[in-house]
Write a protein that holds these residues in place. Sequence first.
Motif, PDB file in Angstrom:
ATOM      1  N   GLN A  92      27.892  18.040  51.789  1.00  0.00           N
ATOM      2  CA  GLN A  92      28.043  19.546  52.059  1.00  0.00           C
ATOM      3  C   GLN A  92      29.374  19.881  50.884  1.00  0.00           C
ATOM      4  OE1 GLN A  92      26.709  22.284  53.607  1.00  0.00           O
ATOM      5  NE2 GLN A  92      24.911  20.556  53.554  1.00  0.00           N
ATOM      6  N   MET A  93      30.404  19.412  51.038  1.00  0.00           N
ATOM      7  CA  MET A  93      31.673  19.637  50.112  1.00  0.00           C
ATOM      8  C   MET A  93      31.384  19.665  48.615  1.00  0.00           C
ATOM      9  SD  MET A  93      34.833  18.100  52.387  1.00  0.00           S
ATOM     10  CE  MET A  93      36.011  18.717  51.464  1.00  0.00           C
ATOM     11  N   ALA A  94      30.372  18.805  48.414  1.00  0.00           N
ATOM     12  CA  ALA A  94      29.979  18.225  46.970  1.00  0.00           C
ATOM     13  C   ALA A  94      28.945  19.531  46.711  1.00  0.00           C
ATOM     14  CB  ALA A  94      29.414  17.269  46.627  1.00  0.00           C
ATOM     15  N   MET A  95      27.981  19.868  47.589  1.00  0.00           N
ATOM     16  CA  MET A  95      27.024  20.886  47.297  1.00  0.00           C
ATOM     17  C   MET A  95      27.851  22.298  47.068  1.00  0.00           C
ATOM     18  SD  MET A  95      24.128  19.701  46.842  1.00  0.00           S
ATOM     19  CE  MET A  95      23.069  21.340  47.108  1.00  0.00           C
ATOM     20  N   ILE A  96      28.866  22.444  48.009  1.00  0.00           N
ATOM     21  CA  ILE A  96      29.618  23.856  47.910  1.00  0.00           C
ATOM     22  C   ILE A  96      30.109  24.056  46.611  1.00  0.00           C
ATOM     23  CG2 ILE A  96      31.728  25.051  48.576  1.00  0.00           C
ATOM     24  CD1 ILE A  96      31.344  23.589  51.375  1.00  0.00           C
ATOM     25  N   ARG A  97      30.474  23.223  45.804  1.00  0.00           N
ATOM     26  CA  ARG A  97      31.048  23.433  44.355  1.00  0.00           C
ATOM     27  C   ARG A  97      29.752  23.831  43.443  1.00  0.00           C
ATOM     28  NH1 ARG A  97      33.119  18.107  44.801  1.00  0.00           N
ATOM     29  NH2 ARG A  97      35.234  18.136  45.307  1.00  0.00           N
ATOM     30  N   VAL A  98      28.360  23.653  43.917  1.00  0.00           N
ATOM     31  CA  VAL A  98      27.254  24.178  43.180  1.00  0.00           C
ATOM     32  C   VAL A  98      26.697  25.262  43.699  1.00  0.00           C
ATOM     33  CG1 VAL A  98      25.093  23.471  42.467  1.00  0.00           C
ATOM     34  CG2 VAL A  98      26.712  21.515  42.559  1.00  0.00           C
ATOM     35  N   VAL A  99      26.447  25.147  44.796  1.00  0.00           N
ATOM     36  CA  VAL A  99      25.800  26.704  45.395  1.00  0.00           C
ATOM     37  C   VAL A  99      26.919  27.778  45.830  1.00  0.00           C
ATOM     38  CG1 VAL A  99      23.754  25.294  45.780  1.00  0.00           C
ATOM     39  CG2 VAL A  99      25.613  25.674  47.571  1.00  0.00           C
ATOM     40  N   GLY A 100      28.214  27.292  46.186  1.00  0.00           N
ATOM     41  CA  GLY A 100      29.255  28.113  46.495  1.00  0.00           C
ATOM     42  C   GLY A 100      29.221  28.412  47.838  1.00  0.00           C
ATOM     43  N   GLY A 101      28.378  27.804  48.867  1.00  0.00           N
ATOM     44  CA  GLY A 101      28.428  28.139  50.111  1.00  0.00           C
ATOM     45  C   GLY A 101      27.952  26.772  50.815  1.00  0.00           C
ATOM     46  N   ILE A 102      27.935  26.977  52.369  1.00  0.00           N
ATOM     47  CA  ILE A 102      27.446  25.802  53.090  1.00  0.00           C
ATOM     48  C   ILE A 102      25.857  26.208  53.536  1.00  0.00           C
ATOM     49  CG2 ILE A 102      27.619  25.080  55.725  1.00  0.00           C
ATOM     50  CD1 ILE A 102      30.492  25.608  55.640  1.00  0.00           C
ATOM     51  N   GLN A 103      25.466  24.811  53.230  1.00  0.00           N
ATOM     52  CA  GLN A 103      23.662  25.001  53.421  1.00  0.00           C
ATOM     53  C   GLN A 103      23.436  23.959  54.812  1.00  0.00           C
ATOM     54  OE1 GLN A 103      21.627  26.197  50.861  1.00  0.00           O
ATOM     55  NE2 GLN A 103      23.687  26.835  50.445  1.00  0.00           N
ATOM     56  N   LYS A 104      22.615  24.229  55.363  1.00  0.00           N
ATOM     57  CA  LYS A 104      21.947  23.634  56.498  1.00  0.00           C
ATOM     58  C   LYS A 104      21.783  21.992  56.251  1.00  0.00           C
ATOM     59  CE  LYS A 104      20.073  27.130  59.720  1.00  0.00           C
ATOM     60  NZ  LYS A 104      20.552  28.055  59.088  1.00  0.00           N
ATOM     61  N   SER A 105      22.507  21.251  57.114  1.00  0.00           N
ATOM     62  CA  SER A 105      22.271  19.937  57.081  1.00  0.00           C
ATOM     63  C   SER A 105      21.446  19.075  57.965  1.00  0.00           C
ATOM     64  CB  SER A 105      23.510  19.331  56.729  1.00  0.00           C
ATOM     65  OG  SER A 105      23.705  17.808  56.637  1.00  0.00           O
ATOM     66  N   THR A 106      20.471  18.514  57.774  1.00  0.00           N
ATOM     67  CA  THR A 106      19.746  17.561  58.849  1.00  0.00           C
ATOM     68  C   THR A 106      20.370  16.449  59.177  1.00  0.00           C
ATOM     69  OG1 THR A 106      18.469  16.377  57.039  1.00  0.00           O
ATOM     70  CG2 THR A 106      17.525  18.559  58.003  1.00  0.00           C
ATOM     71  N   GLU A 107      21.191  16.005  58.372  1.00  0.00           N
ATOM     72  CA  GLU A 107      21.945  14.788  58.566  1.00  0.00           C
ATOM     73  C   GLU A 107      23.252  14.936  59.680  1.00  0.00           C
ATOM     74  OE1 GLU A 107      24.713  11.107  56.289  1.00  0.00           O
ATOM     75  OE2 GLU A 107      24.005  12.937  55.184  1.00  0.00           O
ATOM     76  N   VAL A 108      23.950  16.110  59.586  1.00  0.00           N
ATOM     77  CA  VAL A 108      24.975  16.393  60.392  1.00  0.00           C
ATOM     78  C   VAL A 108      24.382  16.996  61.733  1.00  0.00           C
ATOM     79  CG1 VAL A 108      26.862  18.270  60.533  1.00  0.00           C
ATOM     80  CG2 VAL A 108      26.659  17.257  58.297  1.00  0.00           C
ATOM     81  N   MET A 109      23.296  17.680  61.565  1.00  0.00           N
ATOM     82  CA  MET A 109      22.432  18.293  62.669  1.00  0.00           C
ATOM     83  C   MET A 109      22.137  16.865  63.549  1.00  0.00           C
ATOM     84  SD  MET A 109      21.065  20.841  64.390  1.00  0.00           S
ATOM     85  CE  MET A 109      19.912  20.956  65.496  1.00  0.00           C
ATOM     86  N   SER A 110      21.614  16.038  63.038  1.00  0.00           N
ATOM     87  CA  SER A 110      20.904  14.837  63.715  1.00  0.00           C
ATOM     88  C   SER A 110      22.225  14.218  64.513  1.00  0.00           C
ATOM     89  CB  SER A 110      20.218  13.891  62.848  1.00  0.00           C
ATOM     90  OG  SER A 110      19.962  12.708  63.749  1.00  0.00           O
ATOM     91  N   ALA A 111      23.085  14.028  63.701  1.00  0.00           N
ATOM     92  CA  ALA A 111      24.596  13.469  64.152  1.00  0.00           C
ATOM     93  C   ALA A 111      25.183  14.180  65.401  1.00  0.00           C
ATOM     94  CB  ALA A 111      25.582  13.007  63.129  1.00  0.00           C
ATOM     95  N   MET A 112      25.391  15.363  65.324  1.00  0.00           N
ATOM     96  CA  MET A 112      25.806  15.973  66.215  1.00  0.00           C
ATOM     97  C   MET A 112      25.047  16.207  67.588  1.00  0.00           C
ATOM     98  SD  MET A 112      28.934  16.935  65.269  1.00  0.00           S
ATOM     99  CE  MET A 112      29.413  17.916  66.441  1.00  0.00           C
ATOM    100  N   ASN A 113      23.664  16.270  67.318  1.00  0.00           N
ATOM    101  CA  ASN A 113      22.582  16.274  68.448  1.00  0.00           C
ATOM    102  C   ASN A 113      22.836  14.921  69.228  1.00  0.00           C
ATOM    103  OD1 ASN A 113      20.808  17.369  69.864  1.00  0.00           O
ATOM    104  ND2 ASN A 113      19.080  16.373  69.077  1.00  0.00           N
ATOM    105  N   SER A 114      23.099  13.664  68.739  1.00  0.00           N
ATOM    106  CA  SER A 114      23.365  12.815  69.233  1.00  0.00           C
ATOM    107  C   SER A 114      24.687  12.792  70.272  1.00  0.00           C
ATOM    108  CB  SER A 114      23.298  11.340  68.371  1.00  0.00           C
ATOM    109  OG  SER A 114      22.025  11.251  67.967  1.00  0.00           O
ATOM    110  N   LEU A 115      25.853  13.176  69.299  1.00  0.00           N
ATOM    111  CA  LEU A 115      27.062  13.205  69.932  1.00  0.00           C
ATOM    112  C   LEU A 115      27.405  14.087  71.047  1.00  0.00           C
ATOM    113  CD1 LEU A 115      29.043  13.262  66.450  1.00  0.00           C
ATOM    114  CD2 LEU A 115      29.057  11.071  68.084  1.00  0.00           C
ATOM    115  N   VAL A 116      26.608  15.135  71.365  1.00  0.00           N
ATOM    116  CA  VAL A 116      26.673  16.076  72.611  1.00  0.00           C
ATOM    117  C   VAL A 116      26.277  15.334  73.440  1.00  0.00           C
ATOM    118  CG1 VAL A 116      27.059  18.066  71.005  1.00  0.00           C
ATOM    119  CG2 VAL A 116      24.875  17.593  71.830  1.00  0.00           C
TER     120      VAL A 116
END
Length: 211
Positions: A92-116
Amino acid sequence: MGLFGKSKTPRELAREWKLKLRHEDRSIDRQLRAITMEENKTKKMVKDAAKRGEMDGARLLARELVNARKAKERFYMSKAQINSAILGLQHQMAMIRVVGGIQKSTEVMSAMNSLVRVPEIAQSMATLSREMTRAGIIEETVDDAFESALGEPDDEIAADAEINKVMDEILTAAPSAPVHAMPQATAVPAATEAQNKEEEELRSRLNALRA
């Protein structure tokens, strides 16, 4: 502008989340070390209780070992999910340089869904997931997983099988001699005979308990 000053940039948010996840990872490492130390103590207590013929007490201690091993499995899986979330945030931090903002991430979503879903870290992960939801990196459905963080009730039959397995492992396993040890012609036979007698007594008690 935020209520109390300048709002954090997307990169600052991502960096902050990474630090929180790494802090949680270190906390898990400490808990794993503590569980391992307690495991070693409990194994000795199981064997000592069996020697005294206190098989009910030995089984209660064995149940504690089963629960400790399940906790360790959850923690190791959590470490893998934390690493996955961190990698997703780095992307995401690499993408922020390109698009200028945070995008939805299925990778982060899946990980957090397991961690909670992990009881030991559910509260802190739920707080972090809500921050990510507000920032738009994951969907709000992660909150549904938090409701199930307590987990499902234990299957008693499966639990008994695990306890029996632990009892077998502790009470019937003979200690291995060091590979560099030289044979002792005089002392070893007597020690071996006493050891075999002790192991046979433990097996008999274990079998009597199951009869």
